[in-house]
Write a protein that holds these residues in place. Structure first.
Motif: not given
Length: 320
Positions: A285-294, A307-317
Protein backbone atom coordinates in the motif's frame (compact mmCIF):
# COMPACT_ATOMS: atom_id res chain seq x y z
CA UNK A 1 25.95 32.78 24.22
CA UNK A 2 29.18 31.18 22.97
CA UNK A 3 29.64 27.44 22.58
CA UNK A 4 33.16 26.06 22.24
CA UNK A 5 33.08 23.16 19.77
CA UNK A 6 35.90 20.65 19.51
CA UNK A 7 36.32 18.71 16.22
CA UNK A 8 34.44 15.75 17.69
CA UNK A 9 31.56 18.09 18.60
CA UNK A 10 31.37 19.38 15.04
CA UNK A 11 31.31 15.77 13.82
CA UNK A 12 28.28 15.15 16.05
CA UNK A 13 26.12 18.03 14.82
CA UNK A 14 22.67 16.62 14.07
CA UNK A 15 19.19 17.80 13.17
CA UNK A 16 15.83 16.88 14.65
CA UNK A 17 12.19 17.97 14.54
CA UNK A 18 10.08 18.59 17.63
CA UNK A 19 6.27 18.72 17.53
CA UNK A 20 6.31 19.68 21.22
CA UNK A 21 8.63 22.63 20.60
CA UNK A 22 6.30 23.90 17.87
CA UNK A 23 3.31 23.47 20.18
CA UNK A 24 4.91 25.47 23.00
CA UNK A 25 6.18 28.17 20.64
CA UNK A 26 2.68 28.52 19.20
CA UNK A 27 1.43 29.66 22.62
CA UNK A 28 3.30 32.94 22.09
CA UNK A 29 1.95 33.17 18.55
CA UNK A 30 -1.60 33.05 19.93
CA UNK A 31 -0.91 35.76 22.50
CA UNK A 32 0.81 38.16 20.11
CA UNK A 33 -0.43 37.57 16.54
CA UNK A 34 1.13 40.83 15.30
CA UNK A 35 4.59 39.45 16.01
CA UNK A 36 4.02 36.57 13.60
CA UNK A 37 1.35 37.68 11.16
CA UNK A 38 2.43 34.87 8.83
CA UNK A 39 0.48 32.52 11.11
CA UNK A 40 -2.79 34.49 11.04
CA UNK A 41 -4.65 31.83 8.98
CA UNK A 42 -3.88 29.26 11.67
CA UNK A 43 -4.73 31.67 14.51
CA UNK A 44 -8.13 32.49 13.01
CA UNK A 45 -8.85 28.79 12.63
CA UNK A 46 -7.93 27.66 16.16
CA UNK A 47 -8.84 30.66 18.33
CA UNK A 48 -12.50 29.51 18.72
CA UNK A 49 -11.26 26.11 19.92
CA UNK A 50 -9.52 27.61 22.97
CA UNK A 51 -12.82 28.22 24.76
CA UNK A 52 -12.98 24.66 26.07
CA UNK A 53 -9.33 24.47 27.18
CA UNK A 54 -7.69 25.42 30.48
CA UNK A 55 -4.67 27.42 29.28
CA UNK A 56 -4.00 29.65 32.32
CA UNK A 57 -1.11 27.64 33.76
CA UNK A 58 0.51 27.14 30.35
CA UNK A 59 0.37 30.85 29.65
CA UNK A 60 1.93 31.56 33.05
CA UNK A 61 4.87 29.23 32.34
CA UNK A 62 5.24 30.54 28.77
CA UNK A 63 5.06 34.34 29.09
CA UNK A 64 4.90 36.51 25.94
CA UNK A 65 8.63 37.31 26.17
CA UNK A 66 11.71 36.18 28.03
CA UNK A 67 12.43 32.84 29.64
CA UNK A 68 9.95 29.98 29.32
CA UNK A 69 10.36 26.80 31.35
CA UNK A 70 12.71 24.34 29.65
CA UNK A 71 11.12 21.15 30.92
CA UNK A 72 8.16 21.49 28.54
CA UNK A 73 10.52 21.64 25.53
CA UNK A 74 12.92 18.73 26.11
CA UNK A 75 15.52 18.32 23.34
CA UNK A 76 14.43 15.55 20.94
CA UNK A 77 16.37 12.32 21.52
CA UNK A 78 15.64 10.96 18.03
CA UNK A 79 15.62 12.70 14.62
CA UNK A 80 11.87 12.08 14.21
CA UNK A 81 10.17 12.15 17.61
CA UNK A 82 6.40 11.92 17.81
CA UNK A 83 4.26 13.99 20.13
CA UNK A 84 3.32 11.03 22.33
CA UNK A 85 6.94 10.20 23.14
CA UNK A 86 7.84 13.84 23.80
CA UNK A 87 4.93 14.43 26.17
CA UNK A 88 5.99 11.35 28.14
CA UNK A 89 9.39 12.97 28.66
CA UNK A 90 7.59 16.01 30.08
CA UNK A 91 5.59 13.79 32.45
CA UNK A 92 8.83 12.27 33.78
CA UNK A 93 10.31 15.67 34.68
CA UNK A 94 11.73 15.64 38.22
CA UNK A 95 9.42 17.89 40.28
CA UNK A 96 12.35 19.71 41.89
CA UNK A 97 13.70 20.62 38.43
CA UNK A 98 10.30 21.90 37.30
CA UNK A 99 9.97 24.02 40.45
CA UNK A 100 13.39 25.62 39.92
CA UNK A 101 12.62 26.51 36.31
CA UNK A 102 9.19 27.90 37.17
CA UNK A 103 10.93 30.21 39.61
CA UNK A 104 13.00 31.69 36.79
CA UNK A 105 9.93 32.88 34.86
CA UNK A 106 9.60 36.67 34.98
CA UNK A 107 6.69 38.97 34.16
CA UNK A 108 4.04 36.28 34.27
CA UNK A 109 1.21 35.39 36.67
CA UNK A 110 2.88 35.23 40.14
CA UNK A 111 -0.08 33.51 41.79
CA UNK A 112 -0.20 30.78 39.15
CA UNK A 113 3.57 30.29 39.33
CA UNK A 114 3.38 30.01 43.11
CA UNK A 115 0.59 27.44 42.82
CA UNK A 116 2.76 25.38 40.47
CA UNK A 117 5.82 25.56 42.73
CA UNK A 118 3.81 24.62 45.84
CA UNK A 119 3.21 21.14 44.38
CA UNK A 120 5.41 20.74 41.29
CA UNK A 121 4.63 17.03 40.83
CA UNK A 122 0.93 17.82 40.45
CA UNK A 123 1.85 20.87 38.39
CA UNK A 124 3.86 18.82 35.90
CA UNK A 125 0.93 16.43 35.48
CA UNK A 126 -1.52 19.30 34.93
CA UNK A 127 0.75 20.99 32.42
CA UNK A 128 1.30 17.77 30.47
CA UNK A 129 -2.48 17.21 30.35
CA UNK A 130 -3.02 20.78 29.17
CA UNK A 131 -0.38 20.43 26.45
CA UNK A 132 -1.99 17.20 25.26
CA UNK A 133 -5.43 18.78 25.09
CA UNK A 134 -4.05 21.84 23.28
CA UNK A 135 -2.20 19.62 20.79
CA UNK A 136 -5.33 17.62 19.94
CA UNK A 137 -7.50 20.71 19.60
CA UNK A 138 -5.19 23.11 17.80
CA UNK A 139 -2.10 21.59 16.18
CA UNK A 140 -2.35 17.84 15.57
CA UNK A 141 -4.25 18.18 12.30
CA UNK A 142 -1.79 20.81 11.03
CA UNK A 143 1.39 18.99 12.09
CA UNK A 144 1.92 17.15 8.76
CA UNK A 145 2.05 20.50 6.99
CA UNK A 146 4.49 21.96 9.53
CA UNK A 147 6.54 18.77 9.46
CA UNK A 148 6.90 18.89 5.67
CA UNK A 149 8.26 22.45 5.87
CA UNK A 150 10.75 21.51 8.60
CA UNK A 151 11.86 18.43 6.70
CA UNK A 152 12.61 20.37 3.52
CA UNK A 153 14.74 22.79 5.55
CA UNK A 154 16.68 20.00 7.25
CA UNK A 155 17.36 18.15 4.00
CA UNK A 156 18.71 21.33 2.39
CA UNK A 157 20.91 22.24 5.36
CA UNK A 158 22.14 18.66 5.75
CA UNK A 159 23.42 18.84 2.19
CA UNK A 160 25.12 22.15 3.01
CA UNK A 161 26.85 20.55 5.98
CA UNK A 162 27.98 17.63 3.83
CA UNK A 163 29.31 19.73 0.95
CA UNK A 164 30.53 22.89 2.70
CA UNK A 165 31.09 21.86 6.31
CA UNK A 166 30.14 23.76 9.45
CA UNK A 167 31.19 27.11 8.01
CA UNK A 168 28.68 26.90 5.13
CA UNK A 169 25.97 25.56 7.42
CA UNK A 170 26.21 28.27 10.06
CA UNK A 171 26.78 31.09 7.54
CA UNK A 172 23.21 30.73 6.28
CA UNK A 173 21.46 29.62 9.47
CA UNK A 174 20.48 33.03 10.89
CA UNK A 175 22.07 36.51 11.24
CA UNK A 176 22.19 35.97 15.00
CA UNK A 177 24.48 32.94 14.56
CA UNK A 178 28.17 33.16 13.66
CA UNK A 179 30.94 30.54 13.48
CA UNK A 180 34.63 31.28 14.03
CA UNK A 181 35.98 27.81 13.32
CA UNK A 182 36.05 26.90 16.99
CA UNK A 183 33.30 28.91 18.62
CA UNK A 184 29.63 29.19 17.77
CA UNK A 185 28.26 32.57 18.86
CA UNK A 186 24.51 33.06 19.23
CA UNK A 187 23.36 36.63 19.83
CA UNK A 188 21.01 35.81 22.71
CA UNK A 189 21.26 36.50 26.45
CA UNK A 190 22.15 33.52 28.62
CA UNK A 191 23.05 32.98 32.26
CA UNK A 192 26.39 31.50 31.13
CA UNK A 193 28.24 33.55 28.51
CA UNK A 194 30.55 30.73 27.36
CA UNK A 195 30.47 26.94 27.76
CA UNK A 196 31.78 23.83 26.07
CA UNK A 197 29.52 21.31 24.41
CA UNK A 198 29.28 18.59 27.05
CA UNK A 199 30.04 15.44 25.09
CA UNK A 200 26.85 14.78 23.16
CA UNK A 201 27.24 17.15 20.21
CA UNK A 202 25.02 20.02 19.12
CA UNK A 203 21.37 19.55 18.20
CA UNK A 204 19.89 21.88 15.54
CA UNK A 205 16.10 22.19 15.50
CA UNK A 206 14.23 24.26 12.88
CA UNK A 207 11.08 26.02 14.02
CA UNK A 208 8.12 27.55 12.22
CA UNK A 209 6.33 28.97 15.26
CA UNK A 210 9.40 30.44 16.97
CA UNK A 211 10.33 32.10 13.65
CA UNK A 212 11.99 34.56 13.10
CA UNK A 213 13.94 34.25 16.37
CA UNK A 214 16.53 31.79 17.67
CA UNK A 215 16.52 29.96 21.00
CA UNK A 216 19.10 27.96 22.92
CA UNK A 217 19.16 25.24 25.56
CA UNK A 218 22.22 24.05 27.46
CA UNK A 219 23.16 22.18 30.62
CA UNK A 220 21.63 20.20 32.20
CA UNK A 221 19.94 19.54 28.85
CA UNK A 222 21.41 18.51 25.52
CA UNK A 223 23.00 21.56 23.87
CA UNK A 224 20.36 22.71 21.37
CA UNK A 225 19.97 25.62 18.97
CA UNK A 226 16.50 26.37 17.63
CA UNK A 227 16.65 28.38 14.43
CA UNK A 228 13.98 29.90 12.14
CA UNK A 229 12.91 27.58 9.33
CA UNK A 230 13.19 28.91 5.79
CA UNK A 231 10.11 29.20 3.57
CA UNK A 232 7.70 29.83 6.45
CA UNK A 233 5.66 32.16 4.20
CA UNK A 234 4.43 29.11 2.27
CA UNK A 235 3.19 27.24 5.33
CA UNK A 236 -0.48 28.13 5.12
CA UNK A 237 -0.83 28.08 1.34
CA UNK A 238 -3.22 25.28 0.49
CA UNK A 239 -6.27 24.70 -1.67
CA UNK A 240 -9.69 23.63 -0.33
CA UNK A 241 -10.00 20.15 1.24
CA UNK A 242 -11.82 17.31 -0.52
CA UNK A 243 -15.44 16.50 0.17
CA UNK A 244 -15.95 14.54 3.43
CA UNK A 245 -16.21 10.77 2.99
CA UNK A 246 -14.45 10.76 -0.36
CA UNK A 247 -11.06 9.42 0.72
CA UNK A 248 -11.91 5.72 1.21
CA UNK A 249 -14.00 5.70 -1.96
CA UNK A 250 -11.14 7.27 -3.88
CA UNK A 251 -8.16 5.15 -2.80
CA UNK A 252 -9.64 2.20 -0.89
CA UNK A 253 -10.25 1.64 2.82
CA UNK A 254 -6.85 0.16 3.76
CA UNK A 255 -4.86 2.80 1.89
CA UNK A 256 -7.06 5.51 3.38
CA UNK A 257 -6.34 4.17 6.90
CA UNK A 258 -2.60 4.15 6.21
CA UNK A 259 -2.66 7.66 4.75
CA UNK A 260 -4.53 8.94 7.82
CA UNK A 261 -2.08 7.10 10.12
CA UNK A 262 0.77 8.98 8.46
CA UNK A 263 -0.29 12.14 10.32
CA UNK A 264 2.85 11.13 12.25
CA UNK A 265 5.80 9.82 10.21
CA UNK A 266 6.16 6.06 10.67
CA UNK A 267 8.01 2.98 9.45
CA UNK A 268 6.39 0.03 7.69
CA UNK A 269 6.70 -2.17 10.77
CA UNK A 270 5.23 0.51 13.06
CA UNK A 271 2.22 0.93 10.77
CA UNK A 272 1.72 -2.82 10.57
CA UNK A 273 1.81 -3.22 14.36
CA UNK A 274 -0.53 -0.28 14.89
CA UNK A 275 -3.09 -1.33 12.27
CA UNK A 276 -2.87 -5.14 12.58
CA UNK A 277 -2.08 -5.51 8.88
CA UNK A 278 0.79 -7.65 7.60
CA UNK A 279 4.03 -5.83 6.84
CA UNK A 280 3.87 -7.08 3.28
CA UNK A 281 0.42 -5.55 2.77
CA UNK A 282 1.47 -2.27 4.36
CA UNK A 283 4.57 -2.17 2.16
CA UNK A 284 2.45 -2.75 -0.95
CA UNK A 285 0.00 0.00 0.00
CA UNK A 286 2.86 2.39 0.78
CA UNK A 287 4.29 1.68 -2.65
CA UNK A 288 1.03 2.67 -4.29
CA UNK A 289 0.71 5.79 -2.14
CA UNK A 290 4.30 6.76 -2.95
CA UNK A 291 3.85 6.16 -6.68
CA UNK A 292 0.71 8.33 -6.54
CA UNK A 293 2.56 11.21 -4.91
CA UNK A 294 0.62 10.93 -1.63
CA UNK A 295 3.47 9.66 0.56
CA UNK A 296 7.25 9.69 0.50
CA UNK A 297 9.92 7.66 2.28
CA UNK A 298 13.01 9.13 3.96
CA UNK A 299 15.86 6.87 5.06
CA UNK A 300 16.84 7.48 8.69
CA UNK A 301 19.69 5.18 9.68
CA UNK A 302 18.72 1.64 8.74
CA UNK A 303 15.01 2.34 8.44
CA UNK A 304 12.76 4.13 5.97
CA UNK A 305 10.31 6.54 7.58
CA UNK A 306 7.22 7.44 5.56
CA UNK A 307 5.27 10.67 5.71
CA UNK A 308 2.50 12.28 3.73
CA UNK A 309 3.32 14.73 0.97
CA UNK A 310 1.47 18.05 0.74
CA UNK A 311 -0.88 16.35 -1.75
CA UNK A 312 -1.47 13.56 0.75
CA UNK A 313 -2.16 16.15 3.45
CA UNK A 314 -4.75 17.84 1.26
CA UNK A 315 -6.62 14.54 0.90
CA UNK A 316 -6.30 13.38 4.48
CA UNK A 317 -6.55 16.39 6.78
CA UNK A 318 -10.33 16.73 6.65
CA UNK A 319 -11.26 13.12 5.93
CA UNK A 320 -13.66 11.48 8.41
Amino acid sequence: MTWVLKPEDVARIRFAFSPLWELVASLRTLRDPARQSVHLPWIKCVRPRLAGLDMEELFALVPPDGYLVDFITPPPDTPLPDFASEIEVVRRTPPERAAIEAGWVVGSDPAMIERFRADPAAGVARVADALEAYWEACLAEFWPRVYALLERDVLRRSRLLTTGGARELFAGLDPAVSWTGERLVVDRPCHRATESIHGDGLLLVPSAFYWPATAIMSEPYQSMLVYPVSGVGTLWEQGPPPAPGALAALIGRSRARILLALAEPATTSALADRMTISRGAVSQHLGVLSDSGLAVGLRVGKEVVYRRTPTGDALALHAP
